[in-house]
Design an enzyme around this catalytic site. Structure first.
Site, PDB file in Angstrom:
ATOM      1  N   HIS A 114      56.596  55.555   3.100  1.00 33.59           N
ATOM      2  CA  HIS A 114      58.031  55.665   2.835  1.00 33.59           C
ATOM      3  C   HIS A 114      58.774  54.395   3.248  1.00 33.59           C
ATOM      4  O   HIS A 114      59.845  54.097   2.744  1.00 33.59           O
ATOM      5  CB  HIS A 114      58.630  56.849   3.593  1.00 33.59           C
ATOM      6  CG  HIS A 114      58.039  58.167   3.223  1.00 33.59           C
ATOM      7  ND1 HIS A 114      58.090  58.670   1.943  1.00 33.59           N
ATOM      8  CD2 HIS A 114      57.371  59.091   3.960  1.00 33.59           C
ATOM      9  CE1 HIS A 114      57.487  59.851   1.910  1.00 33.59           C
ATOM     10  NE2 HIS A 114      57.035  60.120   3.119  1.00 33.59           N
ATOM     11  N   HIS A 153      62.682  49.792  11.017  1.00 31.53           N
ATOM     12  CA  HIS A 153      62.059  49.893   9.697  1.00 31.53           C
ATOM     13  C   HIS A 153      63.079  49.462   8.649  1.00 31.53           C
ATOM     14  O   HIS A 153      64.239  49.170   8.989  1.00 31.53           O
ATOM     15  CB  HIS A 153      61.575  51.326   9.457  1.00 31.53           C
ATOM     16  CG  HIS A 153      62.700  52.306   9.431  1.00 31.53           C
ATOM     17  ND1 HIS A 153      63.096  53.009  10.540  1.00 31.53           N
ATOM     18  CD2 HIS A 153      63.574  52.651   8.439  1.00 31.53           C
ATOM     19  CE1 HIS A 153      64.142  53.770  10.223  1.00 31.53           C
ATOM     20  NE2 HIS A 153      64.459  53.561   8.960  1.00 31.53           N
ATOM     21  N   HIS A 189      64.714  49.381   4.381  1.00 30.62           N
ATOM     22  CA  HIS A 189      64.980  49.999   3.085  1.00 30.62           C
ATOM     23  C   HIS A 189      65.403  48.906   2.106  1.00 30.62           C
ATOM     24  O   HIS A 189      66.213  48.039   2.449  1.00 30.62           O
ATOM     25  CB  HIS A 189      66.117  51.020   3.188  1.00 30.62           C
ATOM     26  CG  HIS A 189      65.835  52.126   4.159  1.00 30.62           C
ATOM     27  ND1 HIS A 189      65.239  53.309   3.790  1.00 30.62           N
ATOM     28  CD2 HIS A 189      66.040  52.216   5.496  1.00 30.62           C
ATOM     29  CE1 HIS A 189      65.105  54.084   4.854  1.00 30.62           C
ATOM     30  NE2 HIS A 189      65.591  53.444   5.911  1.00 30.62           N
ATOM     31  N   HIS A 207      66.865  49.332   9.972  1.00 29.57           N
ATOM     32  CA  HIS A 207      67.341  50.415  10.840  1.00 29.57           C
ATOM     33  C   HIS A 207      66.620  50.349  12.173  1.00 29.57           C
ATOM     34  O   HIS A 207      65.401  50.512  12.233  1.00 29.57           O
ATOM     35  CB  HIS A 207      67.078  51.780  10.185  1.00 29.57           C
ATOM     36  CG  HIS A 207      67.984  52.067   9.039  1.00 29.57           C
ATOM     37  ND1 HIS A 207      67.724  53.032   8.093  1.00 29.57           N
ATOM     38  CD2 HIS A 207      69.175  51.507   8.697  1.00 29.57           C
ATOM     39  CE1 HIS A 207      68.722  53.054   7.219  1.00 29.57           C
ATOM     40  NE2 HIS A 207      69.607  52.143   7.552  1.00 29.57           N
ATOM     41  N   THR A 251      68.179  59.447   7.192  1.00 33.45           N
ATOM     42  CA  THR A 251      68.296  59.271   5.740  1.00 33.45           C
ATOM     43  C   THR A 251      67.033  59.730   5.015  1.00 33.45           C
ATOM     44  O   THR A 251      66.908  59.532   3.814  1.00 33.45           O
ATOM     45  CB  THR A 251      68.582  57.799   5.354  1.00 33.45           C
ATOM     46  OG1 THR A 251      67.432  57.009   5.698  1.00 33.45           O
ATOM     47  CG2 THR A 251      69.809  57.271   6.051  1.00 33.45           C
ATOM     48  N   THR A 252      66.098  60.308   5.778  1.00 34.49           N
ATOM     49  CA  THR A 252      64.884  60.872   5.185  1.00 34.49           C
ATOM     50  C   THR A 252      64.729  62.292   5.702  1.00 34.49           C
ATOM     51  O   THR A 252      65.265  62.632   6.767  1.00 34.49           O
ATOM     52  CB  THR A 252      63.644  60.054   5.602  1.00 34.49           C
ATOM     53  OG1 THR A 252      63.579  59.982   7.027  1.00 34.49           O
ATOM     54  CG2 THR A 252      63.697  58.634   5.034  1.00 34.49           C
TER      55      THR A 252
HETATM   56 ZN   LIG Z   1      65.983  54.141   7.765  1.00 32.57          ZN
END
Ligand SMILES: [Zn+2]
Length: 244
Positions: free
Chosen positions: A84, A109, A111, A128, A195-196
């Protein structure tokens, strides 16, 4: 009654959507995509909540936000491609203080493109930095990237970039999260969520106003291992103030 409905919902899920370890498969496209996260499992119910992330930060409320109190040391010790995102796990000993609490940096991590927007603007990459206090409350510090000079922390981490999803790999030298931050620590603040999935709410969000740079190659290297965009679309702000 509520519980029965929830269980029924689960029973109606196609078997293929269930991963072997009882966790539900979710993604960024198609049936398992963001529009359907809340329906994929009763555990993901919060994904349909009123205080979800990311958001388009705008309509700011002027506030006297205190300067960020960051105490980081080089501690990025392993890197994992979890399918992800690409995540760098952080050693204990680095923290951010907020609201009289100490939040320890656990991992950072990425995005691509950015999840949050600032006044409608999307960025090619967003980092993030995830912190937790002793009770498990989360604070995420978000930093936007624009294309420009290569980023030092990314260079160190990306040198060990796992091309396939799998287990964490040790990094040869500990990466410093400080290298990800702009000189100016001015930030916006709002309340949001992961957000996941499971999209848990009650997350303190701090979004740095000033972006940092990453090279086009560094951004492309991340996009390549993800194979597709890994940004959840912006969610309704609803009753939340966004503080400036
Ligand atoms: Zn994130």
């Amino acid at each position: 009654m509520k519980r029965r409905i929830a269980l029924l919902g689960l029973a109606l899920l196609p078997l293929a959507a269930m991963a072997s370890e009882g966790s539900v498969k979710w993604g960024y496209e198609g049936e398992n995509g963001p529009e359907n996260w809340a329906k994929l499992s009763p555990d993901f119910f919060a994904c349909s909540g009123k205080n979800q992330s990311p958001i388009d930060l705008s309509g700011f409320i002027q506030a006297e936000l205190k300067p960020l109190k960051i105490k980081y040391q080089a501690g990025g010790q392993s890197i994992v491609n979890n399918g992800h995102t690409v995540q760098i796990n952080y050693a204990p000993g680095s923290s951010l203080s907020l609201d009289g609490k100490v939040f320890e940096l656990k991992q950072f991590h990425f995005h691509a493109p950015s999840e949050n927007l600032i006044k409608g603007k999307s960025y090619p990459l967003e980092g993030h930095l995830v912190h937790a206090d002793k009770d498990g409350n989360l604070t995420v510090l978000a930093v936007m990237f624009v294309k420009g000079k290569a980023n030092k922390a990314l260079a160190q981490a990306w040198a060990a970039m796992p091309q396939e999803a799998g287990e964490p790999q040790a990094l040869p030298t500990q990466v410093s999260a400080l290298e990800l931050l702009p000189k100016s620590r001015a930030y916006y603040r709002f309340n949001g969520s992961l957000t996941t999935p499971p999209c848990s709410e009650g997350v303190r969000w701090l979004v740095l106003k000033h972006p940092v740079t990453a090279s086009a190659e560094q951004i492309a290297a991340f996009e390549k291992v993800m194979h597709h965009p890994n940004n959840r679309p912006v969610q309704s702000v609803n009753a939340r103030p966004v503080l400036d």
